[in-house]
Write a protein that holds these residues in place. Structure first.
Motif, PDB file in Angstrom:
ATOM      1  N   SER A  26      44.939 -14.654 -59.459  1.00  0.00           N
ATOM      2  CA  SER A  26      44.717 -15.999 -58.887  1.00  0.00           C
ATOM      3  C   SER A  26      45.819 -16.965 -59.311  1.00  0.00           C
ATOM      4  O   SER A  26      46.135 -17.899 -58.582  1.00  0.00           O
ATOM      5  CB  SER A  26      43.325 -16.560 -59.177  1.00  0.00           C
ATOM      6  N   VAL A  29      48.583 -16.141 -56.739  1.00  0.00           N
ATOM      7  CA  VAL A  29      48.276 -16.660 -55.399  1.00  0.00           C
ATOM      8  C   VAL A  29      48.328 -18.194 -55.394  1.00  0.00           C
ATOM      9  O   VAL A  29      48.849 -18.811 -54.471  1.00  0.00           O
ATOM     10  CB  VAL A  29      46.880 -16.154 -54.935  1.00  0.00           C
ATOM     11  N   GLU A  35      41.945 -24.159 -57.339  1.00  0.00           N
ATOM     12  CA  GLU A  35      41.326 -24.885 -56.224  1.00  0.00           C
ATOM     13  C   GLU A  35      40.500 -26.039 -56.779  1.00  0.00           C
ATOM     14  O   GLU A  35      39.827 -25.907 -57.792  1.00  0.00           O
ATOM     15  CB  GLU A  35      40.469 -23.941 -55.377  1.00  0.00           C
ATOM     16  N   MET A  51      45.954 -25.618 -48.721  1.00  0.00           N
ATOM     17  CA  MET A  51      46.100 -24.295 -48.102  1.00  0.00           C
ATOM     18  C   MET A  51      45.069 -24.137 -46.989  1.00  0.00           C
ATOM     19  O   MET A  51      43.898 -24.517 -47.153  1.00  0.00           O
ATOM     20  CB  MET A  51      45.880 -23.186 -49.141  1.00  0.00           C
ATOM     21  N   ASP A  53      42.511 -22.079 -45.054  1.00  0.00           N
ATOM     22  CA  ASP A  53      41.685 -20.970 -45.523  1.00  0.00           C
ATOM     23  C   ASP A  53      41.243 -20.069 -44.364  1.00  0.00           C
ATOM     24  O   ASP A  53      40.252 -20.338 -43.686  1.00  0.00           O
ATOM     25  CB  ASP A  53      40.466 -21.524 -46.279  1.00  0.00           C
ATOM     26  N   ALA A 364      50.124 -17.199 -49.229  1.00  0.00           N
ATOM     27  CA  ALA A 364      49.551 -18.310 -50.004  1.00  0.00           C
ATOM     28  C   ALA A 364      50.648 -19.315 -50.339  1.00  0.00           C
ATOM     29  O   ALA A 364      50.448 -20.532 -50.252  1.00  0.00           O
ATOM     30  CB  ALA A 364      48.888 -17.777 -51.270  1.00  0.00           C
ATOM     31  N   LEU A 369      45.717 -18.891 -46.827  1.00  0.00           N
ATOM     32  CA  LEU A 369      44.890 -17.956 -47.604  1.00  0.00           C
ATOM     33  C   LEU A 369      44.295 -16.905 -46.675  1.00  0.00           C
ATOM     34  O   LEU A 369      43.756 -17.253 -45.610  1.00  0.00           O
ATOM     35  CB  LEU A 369      43.745 -18.712 -48.288  1.00  0.00           C
TER      36      LEU A 369
END
Ligand SMILES: Cc1ncc(COP(=O)(O)O)c(C=O)c1O
Length: 413
Positions: A26, A29, A35, A51, A53, A364, A369
């Motif tokens: 993570s 990414v 987040e 981003m 999604d 990403a 994503l």
């Protein structure tokens, strides 16, 4: 930053207390950010970036925090959050009635929290209802990773070290219409469980003729028919149930992922009386403390309503996105080996698992994503929410185009 946690601390907690490898992934990414919030098709990061999604493992079909759903859940939060489970709960009962109305001919509903909860419940009830021990699933299938569901999941990587702890399941070859006939010769099979489209296996649709033959034979032999539409159902692929749209005479449909509107964790087994029979005789047979939780069930009526209202927009997005992906594949045949999909569930098969892994990180970085496929590591899943705009689709296709090296980077949004 919300929660007074700096990203470094978040990754530290994950490394020390959760999975080290997940923390590393993570971090890669997110480019060292975490987040922070999400709304509609977009997620906001701790460093101020956003981003788009098209991932979230197929949960956010209505986008993040759809207002009608958050309003209903908020209202329930201010009313009653925990069911006594001794008194009747109107929110849970209304959600069950709403689901049954959505799936005519399947009047019984049993709620879970995750997909594998209802896979397990369906298998257990099928075995009890028929008095038969065996279950048939399909090669390539993914039905979850808890022990009971895992027995139906086909990929050996997920079952390594666990042989002997899962129950009797035979996996049918996808292209053999006579496989079910052979496997049911001894009248010891309780149920056939299948995904009309195998999402985790690289977005592969099962052959409708093979399915029709299996289901017709299953019906003759008293084998219950269970469609696992946890990923492909609830209009992800256009229809509420692909199996029913194919006119397969199913005894049950399994739902999950977007059922809680992308807000609450929720799954459901929606089925005929016969499969539910053992529960009708003894409701204590299959219980779980939080099953039918009123906060989660409050999400169901607005979710079903929104899914129906946005179905037309979903079809428009599907046509535009599918055409864009096929163009992309035609431009980069050495990198993209195949495009498969339906509705808002698309798979891009790369030339190798390593290329697919790199693509997830590179996308990403370019603000998109996506979700890897758990059983087909060379394929990346693209799952646009129904609330995506035309600009969002253009952003996704441009990020993909740059990533597969067919155009120069566009100016960042
Ligand atoms: C078809 C299908 N069934 C079952 C599951 C298991 O769901 P969960 O991960 O919510 O337990 C999944 C998850 O991806 C799925 O795609």
């Amino acid at each position: 930053m919300r929660g007074n946690a700096q990203p470094g601390a978040v990754f530290g907690w994950m490394q020390r207390h959760m999975s080290r490898r997940t923390a590393v992934l993570s971090r890669l990414v997110g480019g060292n950010a975490v987040e922070l919030s999400a709304s509609g098709a977009w997620v906001e990061l701790s460093d101020g970036r956003r981003m788009l999604d098209f991932g979230s493992y197929a949960v956010t079909l209505l986008g993040h925090r759809p207002e009608a759903v958050t309003n209903a859940v908020r209202e329930q939060l201010d009313t009653q959050t925990t069911a006594t489970r001794l008194l009747a709960n109107p929110v849970t009962a209304r959600a069950a009635a709403g689901l049954a109305a959505h799936f005519p001919g399947l009047p019984r509903v049993l709620f879970g929290l995750n997909g594998c909860d209802v896979v397990e419940a369906a298998v257990k009830l099928a075995r009890l209802a028929t008095g038969r021990p065996r279950i048939l699933a399909v090669e390539g299938a993914y039905h979850g990773k808890s022990l009971g569901a895992l027995a139906l999941t086909h990929h050996p990587d997920f079952r390594r070290g666990l042989v002997g702890s899962t129950h009797a399941v035979t996996h049918l070859p996808v292209d053999d219409p006579l496989a079910l006939d052979r496997e049911t010769a001894d009248d010891d099979v309780a149920a056939l469980v299948f995904e009309p489209i195998q999402g985790e296996n690289g977005v592969r649709a099962l052959d409708p003729h093979v399915l029709a033959t299996w289901c017709a034979t299953a019906r003759q032999r008293g084998v219950l028919i269970i469609a696992d539409e946890i990923q492909s159902g609830l209009r992800r692929c256009g229809e509420s149930s692909l199996a029913r749209a194919l006119e397969l005479d199913v005894d049950a449909v399994l739902l999950g992922k977007p059922l809680g509107g992308g807000v609450m964790p929720l799954s459901a087994l929606v089925c005929r009386d016969q499969l539910f029979g053992p529960m009708a005789d003894d409701p204590a047979l299959h219980t779980a403390t939080f099953a039918g939780h009123p906060l989660a069930c409050a999400a169901v009526p607005p979710t079903l309503d929104m899914l129906d209202r946005l179905a037309g927009r979903g079809a428009e997005l599907s046509a535009a996105f599918g055409a864009g992906l096929h163009d992309l594949a035609a431009e980069a045949p050495e990198t993209i080996r195949a495009v498969r999909g339906r509705g808002l569930l698309w798979g891009l098969q790369f030339d190798s698992a390593a290329t697919a892994d790199r693509a997830v990180a590179q996308l990403a970085r370019r603000g998109l994503l996506v979700s890897p496929c758990l059983s087909a590591r060379d394929t990346v899943r693209l799952l646009p929410p129904m609330v995506s705009s035309d600009d969002d689709l253009a952003h996704a296709l441009s990020a993909l185009r740059v990533t597969v090296g067919t155009s120069r980077p566009a100016v960042a949004r």
